[in-house]
Design a protein around this motif. Structure first.
Motif, PDB file in Angstrom:
ATOM      1  N   LEU A 182       0.832  -1.268  -0.160  1.00 32.89           N
ATOM      2  CA  LEU A 182      -0.037   0.013  -0.155  1.00 32.89           C
ATOM      3  C   LEU A 182       0.946   1.257   0.173  1.00 32.89           C
ATOM      4  N   THR A 183       2.078   1.257   0.645  1.00 36.88           N
ATOM      5  CA  THR A 183       2.781   2.379   0.511  1.00 36.88           C
ATOM      6  C   THR A 183       4.330   2.059   0.380  1.00 36.88           C
ATOM      7  N   ALA A 184       5.174   2.928   0.250  1.00 36.89           N
ATOM      8  CA  ALA A 184       6.599   2.999  -0.058  1.00 36.89           C
ATOM      9  C   ALA A 184       7.316   4.160   0.442  1.00 36.89           C
ATOM     10  N   CYS A 185       8.510   3.994   0.473  1.00 35.22           N
ATOM     11  CA  CYS A 185       9.331   5.142   1.264  1.00 35.22           C
ATOM     12  C   CYS A 185      10.978   5.116   0.678  1.00 35.22           C
ATOM     13  N   LYS A 186      11.486   6.090   0.852  1.00 38.66           N
ATOM     14  CA  LYS A 186      13.022   5.808   0.523  1.00 38.66           C
ATOM     15  C   LYS A 186      13.563   6.422   1.856  1.00 38.66           C
ATOM     16  N   PRO A 187      13.684   5.551   2.901  1.00 38.02           N
ATOM     17  CA  PRO A 187      14.240   5.667   3.975  1.00 38.02           C
ATOM     18  C   PRO A 187      15.793   6.470   3.955  1.00 38.02           C
ATOM     19  N   ILE A 188      16.121   7.142   5.021  1.00 38.66           N
ATOM     20  CA  ILE A 188      17.283   8.077   5.333  1.00 38.66           C
ATOM     21  C   ILE A 188      17.802   7.891   6.682  1.00 38.66           C
ATOM     22  N   SER A 189      19.144   7.575   6.694  1.00 33.47           N
ATOM     23  CA  SER A 189      19.811   7.172   8.054  1.00 33.47           C
ATOM     24  C   SER A 189      19.986   8.739   8.484  1.00 33.47           C
ATOM     25  N   ASP A 190      20.117   8.567   9.962  1.00 33.94           N
ATOM     26  CA  ASP A 190      20.617   9.718  10.759  1.00 33.94           C
ATOM     27  C   ASP A 190      21.758  10.493  10.113  1.00 33.94           C
ATOM     28  N   ASP A 293       5.441   9.712  -6.106  1.00 37.52           N
ATOM     29  CA  ASP A 293       6.162   9.715  -7.253  1.00 37.52           C
ATOM     30  C   ASP A 293       7.548   9.436  -6.638  1.00 37.52           C
ATOM     31  N   ALA A 294       8.063   8.043  -6.449  1.00 34.37           N
ATOM     32  CA  ALA A 294       9.404   7.836  -6.068  1.00 34.37           C
ATOM     33  C   ALA A 294      10.532   8.280  -6.868  1.00 34.37           C
ATOM     34  N   GLU A 295      10.176   8.348  -8.160  1.00 38.03           N
ATOM     35  CA  GLU A 295      11.316   9.052  -9.249  1.00 38.03           C
ATOM     36  C   GLU A 295      11.480  10.525  -8.854  1.00 38.03           C
ATOM     37  N   ALA A 296      10.550  11.339  -8.378  1.00 38.37           N
ATOM     38  CA  ALA A 296      10.759  12.616  -8.172  1.00 38.37           C
ATOM     39  C   ALA A 296      11.100  12.860  -6.809  1.00 38.37           C
ATOM     40  N   THR A 297      11.414  11.883  -5.945  1.00 40.68           N
ATOM     41  CA  THR A 297      11.900  12.013  -4.469  1.00 40.68           C
ATOM     42  C   THR A 297      13.478  11.850  -4.526  1.00 40.68           C
ATOM     43  N   PRO A 298      14.106  13.037  -4.234  1.00 35.12           N
ATOM     44  CA  PRO A 298      15.567  13.122  -4.422  1.00 35.12           C
ATOM     45  C   PRO A 298      16.122  12.085  -3.287  1.00 35.12           C
ATOM     46  N   SER A 299      17.382  11.678  -3.665  1.00 37.20           N
ATOM     47  CA  SER A 299      18.082  10.882  -2.834  1.00 37.20           C
ATOM     48  C   SER A 299      19.469  11.585  -2.301  1.00 37.20           C
ATOM     49  N   HIS A 300      19.895  11.246  -1.052  1.00 39.26           N
ATOM     50  CA  HIS A 300      21.312  11.829  -0.514  1.00 39.26           C
ATOM     51  C   HIS A 300      21.662  10.568   0.244  1.00 39.26           C
ATOM     52  N   GLY A 301      23.127  10.499   0.260  1.00 40.35           N
ATOM     53  CA  GLY A 301      23.825   9.704   1.180  1.00 40.35           C
ATOM     54  C   GLY A 301      24.274   8.300   0.653  1.00 40.35           C
ATOM     55  N   GLN A 302      24.720   7.500   1.391  1.00 36.48           N
ATOM     56  CA  GLN A 302      25.367   6.373   1.254  1.00 36.48           C
ATOM     57  C   GLN A 302      24.627   5.217   1.771  1.00 36.48           C
ATOM     58  N   GLN A 303      24.084   5.405   3.075  1.00 39.98           N
ATOM     59  CA  GLN A 303      23.581   3.952   3.869  1.00 39.98           C
ATOM     60  C   GLN A 303      22.026   3.751   3.349  1.00 39.98           C
ATOM     61  N   THR A 304      21.544   2.400   3.164  1.00 38.86           N
ATOM     62  CA  THR A 304      20.450   2.155   2.688  1.00 38.86           C
ATOM     63  C   THR A 304      19.847   1.371   4.017  1.00 38.86           C
ATOM     64  N   LEU A 305      18.512   1.271   4.242  1.00 42.38           N
ATOM     65  CA  LEU A 305      17.835   0.648   5.339  1.00 42.38           C
ATOM     66  C   LEU A 305      18.265  -0.682   5.238  1.00 42.38           C
ATOM     67  N   PHE A 306      18.443  -1.438   4.080  1.00 45.17           N
ATOM     68  CA  PHE A 306      18.815  -2.879   4.113  1.00 45.17           C
ATOM     69  C   PHE A 306      20.409  -2.965   4.703  1.00 45.17           C
ATOM     70  N   ALA A 308      21.443  -1.119   7.081  1.00 40.23           N
ATOM     71  CA  ALA A 308      21.300  -1.012   8.442  1.00 40.23           C
ATOM     72  C   ALA A 308      20.728  -2.391   9.079  1.00 40.23           C
ATOM     73  N   TYR A 309      19.744  -2.812   8.235  1.00 42.65           N
ATOM     74  CA  TYR A 309      19.196  -4.145   8.750  1.00 42.65           C
ATOM     75  C   TYR A 309      20.274  -5.279   8.951  1.00 42.65           C
ATOM     76  N   ALA A 310      21.057  -5.542   7.990  1.00 43.91           N
ATOM     77  CA  ALA A 310      22.233  -6.449   8.214  1.00 43.91           C
ATOM     78  C   ALA A 310      22.995  -6.076   9.163  1.00 43.91           C
ATOM     79  N   THR A 311      23.176  -4.935   9.543  1.00 41.76           N
ATOM     80  CA  THR A 311      24.177  -4.639  10.630  1.00 41.76           C
ATOM     81  C   THR A 311      23.562  -4.854  12.023  1.00 41.76           C
TER      82      THR A 311
END
Length: 327
Positions: A182-190, A293-306, A308-311
């Motif tokens: 139903l939902t999606a996001c582009k999580p960003i680390s602290d 719109d995921a394509e219109a959502t800017p990205s920044h940084g290096q770490q993905t949620l996955f 972090a999950y693995a860590t």
């Protein structure tokens, strides 16, 4: 630059403090007075991480305290605020997300501050909740103030998506609403968000802008999150679907009780917050397409949620989730 930081005791605020100092700014952190005697201040590494910054204590919801205890009639180049209401209930939201920030803006103007960087939230695009309306009200006041501003609207935080790690590790199913898509996001680390916020001070492209921002990689759904966790743990995939209608029923009951109990009214608002995050994506809203719109959502940084999950699954403690936890 000489910078006053509000909200440094939160996980995003602490990451922003680190980034500001790494980028060479002279930092003053204004912290709530009770913090000096709470467990938060005693946690290993908290005060150590703020070493190099000047710490001042007072009440960020008081104009007098902001003037006397924070700014102290001294010159500052900028204010950076990561301050936010702890619960999101109406009284708390309007006191902190709106009024406290108005006081900070007034006190900043009085000592000649010319720049204000505000941590807001991407969910204010569709304001249905008290805290969203309070944040928008201050955003408007900041824009109209004539001060140079940057309004940062991040997508989901890692800490908000860490709540089901223990469930899955214990062999329990991953909870989803509907089919988990139903939902999606582009999580960003602290740390990535802190770096982005600090960069707003000197990057002219970020001045006088509303800045939606997510982390690297494609948008992910709750089902994607669950599938990754089960795969990492080598466990069979198990999902349990929770009907959105259940939340509607709970909200309805609490609304009725809220007519005679302020506690029930607050719980109804918290349930509405939960329903919002269960049904709305944390992505840029494309009004022309009438969808997120995921394509219109800017990205920044290096770490993905996955990442972090693995860590965290390897044994490193997951971050504090605190009041705004959402599974």
């Amino acid at each position: 630059m000489r910078v006053l930081l509000l909200g440094a005791s939160g996980t995003i605020g602490l990451a922003t403090a680190r980034a500001l100092m790494q980028q060479g700014h002279q930092l003053v952190c204004f912290l709530r007075k009770p913090l000096a005697s709470t467990a938060r201040a005693d946690k290993p590494g908290f005060l150590t991480e703020l070493r190099g910054a000047e710490l001042r204590y007072g009440d960020p919801c008081s104009l007098e305290s902001l003037q006397q205890d924070a700014f102290c009639n001294e010159p500052f180049d900028a204010v950076v605020s990561c301050l936010a209401s702890r619960t999101g209930t109406p009284q708390d939201a309007w006191a902190v997300d709106y009024q406290a920030h108005l006081f900070a803006l007034e006190a900043a103007k009085a000592v000649g501050v010319r720049q204000f960087v505000l941590l807001s939230a991407i969910c204010v695009q569709k304001p249905l909740l008290a805290f969203q309306k309070a944040k928008l009200a201050f955003e408007s006041a900041l824009i109209e103030s004539g001060m140079k501003y940057s309004i940062v609207r991040p997508t989901a935080f890692f800490k908000s998506l860490a709540g089901q790690l223990a469930r899955v590790q214990k062999g329990k199913p991953f909870l989803i609403f509907g089919d988990g898509r139903l939902t999606a996001c582009k999580p960003i680390s602290d740390d990535d968000l802190g770096d982005f916020i600090a960069g707003c001070l000197t990057d002219s492209n970020k001045h006088n802008q509303i800045l939606p921002i997510g982390g690297p990689g494609p948008a992910i759904t709750p089902r994607d999150q669950g599938e990754f966790l089960f795969r990492q743990l080598g466990k069979p995939v198990q999902f349990k679907s929770v009907p959105v209608g259940l939340l509607d029923f709970i909200i309805g009951v609490l609304d009725v009780l809220g007519k005679i109990s302020s506690k029930a009214a607050d719980k109804a608002e918290l349930a509405r917050i939960g329903r919002y995050y269960a049904t709305e994506s944390m992505l840029v809203w494309n009004a022309d397409l009438n969808r997120y719109d995921a394509e219109a959502t800017p990205s920044h940084g290096q770490q993905t949620l996955f990442d972090a999950y693995a860590t965290w699954l390897e044994g490193k403690a997951a971050p504090e989730r605190r009041e705004h936890a959402v599974f």
